[in-house]
Design a protein around this motif. Structure first.
Motif, PDB file in Angstrom:
ATOM      1  N   ARG A  39     -37.307  -1.907   1.756  1.00  0.00           N
ATOM      2  CA  ARG A  39     -36.249  -1.907   0.738  1.00  0.00           C
ATOM      3  C   ARG A  39     -36.254  -0.617  -0.076  1.00  0.00           C
ATOM      4  N   ARG A  40     -37.440  -0.165  -0.466  1.00  0.00           N
ATOM      5  CA  ARG A  40     -37.550   1.046  -1.273  1.00  0.00           C
ATOM      6  C   ARG A  40     -37.114   2.269  -0.468  1.00  0.00           C
ATOM      7  N   THR A  41     -37.544   2.327   0.790  1.00  0.00           N
ATOM      8  CA  THR A  41     -37.199   3.470   1.640  1.00  0.00           C
ATOM      9  C   THR A  41     -35.700   3.517   1.908  1.00  0.00           C
ATOM     10  N   ILE A  42     -35.104   2.373   2.189  1.00  0.00           N
ATOM     11  CA  ILE A  42     -33.664   2.296   2.450  1.00  0.00           C
ATOM     12  C   ILE A  42     -32.879   2.730   1.212  1.00  0.00           C
ATOM     13  N   LYS A  43     -33.355   2.298   0.034  1.00  0.00           N
ATOM     14  CA  LYS A  43     -32.682   2.665  -1.218  1.00  0.00           C
ATOM     15  C   LYS A  43     -32.734   4.170  -1.440  1.00  0.00           C
ATOM     16  N   ARG A  44     -33.899   4.769  -1.209  1.00  0.00           N
ATOM     17  CA  ARG A  44     -34.037   6.206  -1.427  1.00  0.00           C
ATOM     18  C   ARG A  44     -33.202   7.002  -0.428  1.00  0.00           C
ATOM     19  N   ALA A  46     -30.356   6.001   0.835  1.00  0.00           N
ATOM     20  CA  ALA A  46     -28.981   5.891   0.363  1.00  0.00           C
ATOM     21  C   ALA A  46     -28.724   6.824  -0.817  1.00  0.00           C
ATOM     22  N   GLU A  47     -29.687   6.918  -1.729  1.00  0.00           N
ATOM     23  CA  GLU A  47     -29.543   7.803  -2.882  1.00  0.00           C
ATOM     24  C   GLU A  47     -29.477   9.271  -2.461  1.00  0.00           C
ATOM     25  N   ALA A  48     -30.153   9.572  -1.353  1.00  0.00           N
ATOM     26  CA  ALA A  48     -30.140  10.950  -0.852  1.00  0.00           C
ATOM     27  C   ALA A  48     -28.927  11.232   0.032  1.00  0.00           C
ATOM     28  N   GLY A  49     -28.127  10.193   0.299  1.00  0.00           N
ATOM     29  CA  GLY A  49     -26.956  10.359   1.157  1.00  0.00           C
ATOM     30  C   GLY A  49     -27.309  10.580   2.612  1.00  0.00           C
ATOM     31  N   LEU A  50     -28.450  10.020   3.043  1.00  0.00           N
ATOM     32  CA  LEU A  50     -28.927  10.204   4.406  1.00  0.00           C
ATOM     33  C   LEU A  50     -29.133   8.863   5.095  1.00  0.00           C
ATOM     34  N   SER A  51     -29.117   8.879   6.425  1.00  0.00           N
ATOM     35  CA  SER A  51     -29.538   7.698   7.162  1.00  0.00           C
ATOM     36  C   SER A  51     -31.035   7.526   6.923  1.00  0.00           C
ATOM     37  N   VAL A  52     -31.543   6.335   7.173  1.00  0.00           N
ATOM     38  CA  VAL A  52     -32.971   6.100   6.967  1.00  0.00           C
ATOM     39  C   VAL A  52     -33.798   7.032   7.848  1.00  0.00           C
ATOM     40  N   GLY A  53     -33.372   7.200   9.104  1.00  0.00           N
ATOM     41  CA  GLY A  53     -34.096   8.072  10.018  1.00  0.00           C
ATOM     42  C   GLY A  53     -34.119   9.517   9.552  1.00  0.00           C
ATOM     43  N   ASP A  54     -32.970  10.032   9.132  1.00  0.00           N
ATOM     44  CA  ASP A  54     -32.910  11.421   8.657  1.00  0.00           C
ATOM     45  C   ASP A  54     -33.693  11.597   7.363  1.00  0.00           C
ATOM     46  N   ALA A 117     -44.577  -5.064  10.758  1.00  0.00           N
ATOM     47  CA  ALA A 117     -44.136  -5.134   9.360  1.00  0.00           C
ATOM     48  C   ALA A 117     -42.914  -6.051   9.224  1.00  0.00           C
ATOM     49  N   PRO A 118     -43.050  -7.188   8.552  1.00  0.00           N
ATOM     50  CA  PRO A 118     -41.940  -8.134   8.448  1.00  0.00           C
ATOM     51  C   PRO A 118     -40.683  -7.553   7.804  1.00  0.00           C
ATOM     52  N   ASP A 119     -40.855  -6.682   6.783  1.00  0.00           N
ATOM     53  CA  ASP A 119     -39.671  -6.144   6.119  1.00  0.00           C
ATOM     54  C   ASP A 119     -38.890  -5.216   7.044  1.00  0.00           C
ATOM     55  N   TRP A 120     -39.598  -4.443   7.859  1.00  0.00           N
ATOM     56  CA  TRP A 120     -38.898  -3.578   8.806  1.00  0.00           C
ATOM     57  C   TRP A 120     -38.314  -4.386   9.960  1.00  0.00           C
ATOM     58  N   VAL A 121     -38.933  -5.500  10.313  1.00  0.00           N
ATOM     59  CA  VAL A 121     -38.353  -6.377  11.334  1.00  0.00           C
ATOM     60  C   VAL A 121     -37.002  -6.898  10.873  1.00  0.00           C
ATOM     61  N   ARG A 122     -36.933  -7.316   9.613  1.00  0.00           N
ATOM     62  CA  ARG A 122     -35.658  -7.809   9.077  1.00  0.00           C
ATOM     63  C   ARG A 122     -34.596  -6.712   9.130  1.00  0.00           C
TER      64      ARG A 122
END
Length: 251
Positions: A39-44, A46-54, A117-122
Motif C-alpha cells: 500500500r505504501r509503495t503504491i501510494k508513493r 502514484a504521488e511520483a506519477g509513475l507506475s509501481v514498476g518504474d 507477501a500477502p499484500d503484494w499477492v492482493r
C-alpha cells in the motif's frame, strides 16, 4: 548501530529462511524499498506519477533496469522466436514489474507465480487477473510438475535470501523446466564484487548485511549437473552495487 538496530538485524537473520523481514514503516532507505508494504509503495508511486514498476526502478536501482533485464533474458532464452510459449513461472514477482514485460513479450498460455507477501499477492490479483497463484513456502515450487515450464525466472530475490535457500530454488527450477526451456535469475556473484561495490560495503556495513553473495563457478557447475547450460549473463544495477543475471537453457 543502535541497540534497536542490532535487535532488528538479529531478528531479520532468524526470519530470513521464512522469506520475512522486519522494516521500519517510515524508512526511506532504498535498500529496503522492495520490502515496504504494498500500500505504501503504491501510494508513493502514484504521488511520483509513475507506475509501481518504474517507481521501484528509479528508487532502488536505476530507470530502465527492469526493461533491460527482461530484454537480455528473453534474447538469451531464444523464446522470442518460439511460435507459442506454453507456461511461464515467476518466483517472487512482488510488484509485477517483470511480470508485465514478460507477459507482453511472450504472451504465454499460462503464467504461474509463487509470492510469499500477502499484500503484494492482493495487488497482483487485481492487476493481473490471469495469473495462477500457488502456495509459497519460501524454498520450493511444490505445486508445479516436473518438466512443465518453458521459462522459470526470479529477480531481486535470491540475492536477499540465505545461499542454502537459493540452492533449494536452483534445484526446483531445474526440476520444473522442460527440455529446451529456460531458467533465469540474478545473484550477487563474486564477479559482482568489484572495487567500488567492496568500498561501498566497507563504508556502510549495514548496506551489505541484507545481501547474500553466491560463488558463480559453483552455481554454474550445479546447474550443468542438471543439464542446464549458461546461454547469457548480464550485470544488473542494485542499490549499493550490482547483481548478475544468469540465463540457462535446458539441454
Amino acid at each position: 548501530m543502535s541497540v534497536k538496530d542490532r535487535l532488528q538485524v538479529g531478528v531479520n537473520g532468524a526470519l530470513r529462511p521464512f522469506g520475512v523481514q522486519l522494516v521500519r514503516g517510515f524508512s526511506t532507505d532504498p535498500l529496503i524499498s522492495p520490502f515496504l508494504p504494498a500500500r505504501r509503495t503504491i501510494k508513493r508511486a502514484a504521488e511520483a506519477g509513475l507506475s509501481v514498476g518504474d517507481y521501484l526502478d528509479s528508487y532502488s536501482s536505476e530507470p530502465g533496469a527492469t526493461a533491460e533485464t527482461v530484454e537480455v533474458m528473453l534474447e538469451a532464452s531464444g523464446l522470442l522466436k518460439a511460435a507459442q510459449v506454453g507456461k511461464v513461472l515467476e518466483i517472487g514477482p512482488g510488484s509485477g514489474r517483470y511480470t508485465t514485460r514478460v507477459m507482453s513479450a511472450l504472451r504465454p498460455q499460462a503464467y504461474d507465480v509463487y509470492e510469499t507477501a500477502p499484500d503484494w499477492v492482493r495487488y497482483l490479483r487485481s492487476e493481473f487477473p490471469s495469473l495462477t497463484f500457488h502456495p509459497a513456502d519460501g524454498h520450493t515450487l511444490a505445486s508445479s510438475g516436473s518438466s512443465t515450464v518453458d521459462l522459470v525466472h526470479a529477480h531481486k530475490l535470491l540475492c536477499y535470501i540465505p545461499f542454502v535457500t537459493a540452492v533449494c530454488y536452483f534445484d526446483e527450477m531445474a526440476r520444473v523446466v522442460r527440455p529446451g526451456g529456460t531458467v533465469a535469475f540474478d545473484l550477487i556473484t563474486d564477479d559482482c564484487m568489484d572495487l567500488q561495490m567492496t568500498k561501498t560495503w566497507l563504508a556502510e556495513p549495514s548496506r551489505g548485511s541484507i545481501y547474500s553473495v553466491a560463488p558463480r563457478d559453483w552455481v554454474l557447475r550445479f546447474m550443468a549437473e542438471r543439464d542446464l547450460e549458461l546461454t547469457g549473463s548480464h550485470f544488473v544495477p542494485l542499490s549499493g552495487g550490482r547483481t548478475e543475471l544468469l540465463v540457462f537453457n535446458r539441454r
